[in-house]
Design a protein around this motif. Structure first.
Motif, short mmCIF file in Angstrom:
data_model
loop_
_atom_site.label_atom_id
_atom_site.label_comp_id
_atom_site.label_asym_id
_atom_site.label_seq_id
_atom_site.Cartn_x
_atom_site.Cartn_y
_atom_site.Cartn_z
N ALA A 1 6.37 -7.20 3.66
CA ALA A 1 6.74 -5.78 3.74
C ALA A 1 6.88 -5.18 2.35
O ALA A 1 6.46 -4.04 2.10
CB ALA A 1 8.04 -5.63 4.53
N VAL A 2 7.44 -5.93 1.42
CA VAL A 2 7.59 -5.42 0.05
C VAL A 2 6.22 -5.24 -0.59
O VAL A 2 5.95 -4.23 -1.27
CB VAL A 2 8.48 -6.38 -0.77
CG1 VAL A 2 8.50 -5.96 -2.23
CG2 VAL A 2 9.89 -6.41 -0.20
N GLU A 3 5.31 -6.20 -0.39
CA GLU A 3 3.96 -6.05 -0.93
C GLU A 3 3.26 -4.83 -0.33
O GLU A 3 2.55 -4.10 -1.02
CB GLU A 3 3.16 -7.31 -0.64
CG GLU A 3 3.60 -8.53 -1.45
CD GLU A 3 2.82 -9.77 -1.08
OE1 GLU A 3 1.94 -9.66 -0.20
OE2 GLU A 3 3.07 -10.83 -1.68
N GLN A 4 3.48 -4.60 0.96
CA GLN A 4 2.88 -3.43 1.61
C GLN A 4 3.41 -2.14 1.00
O GLN A 4 2.66 -1.20 0.74
CB GLN A 4 3.18 -3.47 3.11
CG GLN A 4 2.77 -2.23 3.89
CD GLN A 4 1.28 -2.20 4.18
OE1 GLN A 4 0.58 -3.15 3.86
NE2 GLN A 4 0.80 -1.11 4.75
N VAL A 5 4.71 -2.10 0.75
CA VAL A 5 5.31 -0.89 0.16
C VAL A 5 4.74 -0.64 -1.23
O VAL A 5 4.38 0.50 -1.59
CB VAL A 5 6.84 -1.04 0.13
CG1 VAL A 5 7.46 0.08 -0.71
CG2 VAL A 5 7.40 -0.99 1.54
N PHE A 6 4.63 -1.69 -2.05
CA PHE A 6 4.08 -1.52 -3.40
C PHE A 6 2.60 -1.10 -3.33
O PHE A 6 2.14 -0.26 -4.14
CB PHE A 6 4.23 -2.81 -4.19
CG PHE A 6 5.56 -2.96 -4.86
CD1 PHE A 6 5.83 -2.32 -6.04
CD2 PHE A 6 6.56 -3.75 -4.29
CE1 PHE A 6 7.06 -2.45 -6.66
CE2 PHE A 6 7.79 -3.89 -4.89
CZ PHE A 6 8.04 -3.23 -6.08
N ARG A 7 1.85 -1.65 -2.40
CA ARG A 7 0.44 -1.29 -2.28
C ARG A 7 0.27 0.18 -1.88
O ARG A 7 -0.57 0.90 -2.45
CB ARG A 7 -0.23 -2.22 -1.27
CG ARG A 7 -1.73 -1.97 -1.15
CD ARG A 7 -2.42 -3.10 -0.40
NE ARG A 7 -1.84 -3.33 0.91
CZ ARG A 7 -1.08 -4.37 1.21
NH1 ARG A 7 -0.81 -5.29 0.29
NH2 ARG A 7 -0.59 -4.52 2.43
N VAL A 8 1.08 0.63 -0.93
CA VAL A 8 1.00 2.03 -0.50
C VAL A 8 1.43 2.96 -1.63
O VAL A 8 0.84 4.03 -1.84
CB VAL A 8 1.87 2.25 0.76
CG1 VAL A 8 1.95 3.72 1.11
CG2 VAL A 8 1.28 1.47 1.93
N ALA A 9 2.48 2.56 -2.38
CA ALA A 9 2.93 3.40 -3.50
C ALA A 9 1.84 3.54 -4.55
O ALA A 9 1.64 4.63 -5.13
CB ALA A 9 4.18 2.79 -4.11
N ASP A 10 1.08 2.46 -4.83
CA ASP A 10 -0.01 2.55 -5.80
C ASP A 10 -1.13 3.46 -5.28
O ASP A 10 -1.76 4.20 -6.06
CB ASP A 10 -0.56 1.15 -6.09
CG ASP A 10 0.43 0.31 -6.88
OD1 ASP A 10 1.29 0.90 -7.56
OD2 ASP A 10 0.35 -0.94 -6.80
N GLU A 11 -1.42 3.40 -3.99
CA GLU A 11 -2.47 4.25 -3.43
C GLU A 11 -2.10 5.72 -3.49
O GLU A 11 -2.96 6.59 -3.66
CB GLU A 11 -2.76 3.84 -1.99
CG GLU A 11 -3.39 2.45 -1.86
CD GLU A 11 -3.53 2.03 -0.41
OE1 GLU A 11 -3.07 2.79 0.47
OE2 GLU A 11 -4.11 0.94 -0.16
#
Length: 715
Positions: free
Chosen positions: A476-486
């Motif tokens: 979930a944390v990786e998903q949040v960081f990935r979405v924030a970068d996008e």
């Protein structure tokens, strides 16, 4: 003072011995014959001059005399008796009075018994008796003088002791004052020490902040330096190219110098061509104006497309939230873990979880075929009939009644998603990845794992060490960081921070602190204006990457409270709550949002007789607190369901447990909640699995309302 008392006692003993020696030397005198023998029947009366003497015919019965203020002698002195002559020719009688004692000696000797008329004895005998009496009085006087001297010496010693006592009292008061002053100074020094310690802590914190800022600046400078070096390299490459161009130009000039003559000849022709080129140039200028107009139109179109993209992002957020609300703001997923080798061994050989985990090979381990057979016997009768949507689970049980008839029971449950034992971590996370997206959109999301001990809750939430077995928290944390970068390309900038807490026996512990459990009192604070929940005196770590979260998880997992029970060798005896706070701002649109992601690994729920905690006081207390908090969670969800159905202003009992009070803003109608029910596939755990499924059904039938977006409030 004791020496004076001893001296006085010795003096009294010497006086008593002297009087006894005197009494032993005296011979009892003969009685004096009365002159008037005719009147022998008349009783004798004592003399008026000796009122203290008593009537005694032999003269030895005299009572004790008063010897002044001192104590009486140890032995009573006996006064000499008057010797009387036995002759019958005494012709006259006389009355003789006793001599008065000296003034210095208040002791009176006992008087001789006398009748009213005292007969005069012979002169010689009277003189001897008087001398003896005088010597006795002198001895008594000496004794009294010695006693008076002893009393004076005792008084002097008492005066000295009183003086010493006064000195000691004065010294004691001085020492008391000095002790009071010393205590006052010590209290003042301690206060100064506390103040200095607080200042030192504040300086350390400021120093750490400055160091972190300087490190960030250093990294930024390094990045700029690398960029400048790259620019310099490119500039040097351009310079080399320009030099090569200059060289070629010089060669060309040399060639053109030789060709100047020919060019002059061609000048005329070129001038003719000039007119044609001028006409072509005019046509090119017209085309340039047209191209500039087209460029302006294209830039306008690009701006419109960017605006439409931002508007599309807002629409996407709304549509995404609508999809999540249509799925339900509180959802329940069920995951059945596979049968482990330790489960087979513990069931077959009737071993505990710890002993079964230690058997890996040898004579105690079955062969593969036997192991497969035992695996089938150990598994409960579970079926998953919905092969398309994967939303149903069916449990079956068969038993024999007392009459010998076979009884079959079947229970069917329906949830939002049911994961079979062969489901992977990636498949499970795929269903909840959209909730992580909702976090970046500014919503509160709560995902918690529920189930009995050993059902796979910690594996689902935290996972293993490899990427394939990573749990819901790191994914979930990786998903949040990935979405924030996008979303950076669309103007969004996010800041993230995390905390990891443990609730053990209704006490909050900071898993990211210094390990000083139960030394700090952590309190839960809710801000009604911003909707933020904070806990006092806990470490909130800024997060820069998903890799940092894995390190924090490994640190917290090693410090979490665990213990061995009959259900699991390493059972989690506490609730762990990982909170990820996200704050985002869009400089292009002026929007801002703030959300939180709470990932909760609940402690194992089981009955006392199943967990084996009834015989251990600590395990009993832990199990009671765990069941109490889980019951409070069920009460909160039930109350939210009643409130969501429109049954008035229903009171939500958040304060019945530290767990529900901590998750108040994540369990209310302003959040999206997902419950992971973890089940054990063993037949021995069928009853616990049914209890968990019934509780999950109750949660799944609950409606908590519509989630609201949390906007960031600035002061």
């Amino acid at each position: 003072m004791a020496a004076g008392v001893t001296t006085r006692t010795n003096s009294l003993k010497r006086k008593a011995a002297t009087q006894e020696n005197l009494g032993a030397d005296q011979q009892p005198p003969r009685k004096l014959a009365a002159i008037a023998e005719a009147d022998t029947n008349q009783p004798l009366r004592p003399s008026k001059t000796a009122p203290n003497s008593t009537n005694n015919t032999n003269g030895a019965g005299a009572g004790p005399s008063k010897l002044g203020r001192g104590p009486p002698p140890l032995t009573k002195p006996r006064a000499p008796t008057l010797a009387t002559s036995t002759s019958t020719n005494a012709v006259r009688r006389t009355t003789r009075a006793t001599s008065a004692p000296p003034k210095t000696a208040p002791v009176r000797p006992p008087a001789r018994p006398m009748s009213r008329t005292t007969w005069v004895a012979r002169p010689g005998a009277s003189t001897v008796n008087d001398e003896r009496f005088d010597s006795i009085q002198q001895q008594i006087a000496k004794i009294e003088a010695a006693r008076a001297a002893d009393a004076a010496r005792l008084d002097a010693e008492l005066a000295q002791e009183r003086a010493k006592r006064s000195d000691l009292q004065a010294s004691h008061e001085a020492l008391s004052r000095e002790l009071t002053n010393a205590k006052t100074q010590e209290i003042a020094q301690r206060q100064e020490l506390f103040i200095a310690s607080d200042e030192l802590n504040s300086l350390r914190q400021r120093h750490e902040r400055e160091i972190s800022e300087m490190q960030a600046d250093l990294r930024r400078k390094d990045r700029e330096l690398r960029e400048l070096n790259e620019d310099l390299r490119m500039c040097q490459a351009d310079l080399e190219r320009e030099r090569d161009t200059v060289k070629s130009l010089k060669a060309t000039i040399a060639q053109q110098a030789t060709a100047q003559l020919s060019l002059t000849a061609q000048l005329g022709a070129l001038q003719a061509e000039k007119a044609a080129v001028q006409a072509e140039f005019d046509r090119t200028c017209g085309s340039k104006a047209d191209l500039a107009l087209q460029l302006e139109r294209a830039q306008k179109r690009i701006a419109d497309l960017e605006r439409e993209a931002r508007e599309g992002e807002s629409v996407r957020r709304k549509l995404h939230n609508m999809v999540q609300e249509l799925k339900g703001n509180i959802r329940v997923f069920v995951r059945v873990r596979p049968v482990l080798r330790s489960d087979i061994l513990s069931t077959t050989f009737n071993l505990s979880a710890g002993s079964a985990g230690s058997i890996t090979d040898g004579t105690g381990s079955p062969d593969p075929e036997e192991e497969a057979r035992m695996r089938e016997e150990a598994m409960a009768q579970m079926a998953f009939p919905d092969k398309m949507d994967h939303r149903e689970i069916v449990l079956k049980s068969s038993s024999e009644s007392a009459t010998g008839q076979e009884r079959k029971d079947e229970w069917q449950f329906t949830f939002d998603r049911v994961f079979e034992p062969h489901s992977t971590q990636a498949e499970v996370f795929e269903e909840i990845s959209q909730l992580a997206q909702s976090c970046t959109d500014g919503y509160n999301v709560c995902v918690f794992a529920y189930g009995q001990t050993g059902s796979g809750k910690s594996f689902t939430m935290e996972g293993g060490s490899s990427d394939a077995t990573a749990g819901m928290i790191p994914r979930a944390v990786e998903q949040v960081f990935r979405v924030a970068d996008e979303l950076k390309s669309k103007g969004w900038q996010y800041k993230m921070e995390g905390q990891f807490l443990e609730i053990y026996n209704e006490t909050i512990n900071d898993l990211l602190g210094k390990g000083e459990f139960d030394k700090k009192k952590h309190e839960i604070k809710h801000d009604p204006k911003t909707g933020r929940t904070t806990v006092t005196d806990v470490n909130v770590v800024p997060l820069a990457s998903a890799t940092q979260v894995r390190t924090l998880l490994a640190l917290a997992q090693g410090r979490r409270t665990v213990a061995a029970t009959l259900m699991n060798e390493r059972s989690s005896r506490s609730h762990s709550v990982f909170t990820l706070r996200i704050r985002g701002e869009n400089a292009l649109t002026g929007e801002s949002c703030e959300g939180s992601l709470n990932l909760v690994d609940l402690a194992g729920s089981e009955r006392l007789e199943k967990s084996g905690a009834a015989g251990d006081r600590d395990r009993l207390k832990e199990t009671q607190n765990i069941n109490k908090s889980l019951s409070a969670l069920g009460d909160v969800i039930a109350a939210l369901g009643e409130k969501g159905e429109g049954k008035g202003d229903k009171h939500i009992p958040y304060r019945n447990s530290k767990l529900t009070y901590l998750l108040q803003n994540s369990l209310s109608g302003n959040s999206k909640t997902l419950m992971f029910l973890n089940l054990s596939p063993l037949a021995t755990h069928l009853h616990e699995s049914l209890c968990s499924l019934r509780f999950a059904t109750k949660v799944n039938n609950t409606t908590i309302g519509t989630a609201r977006k949390q906007t960031k409030h600035t002061a």
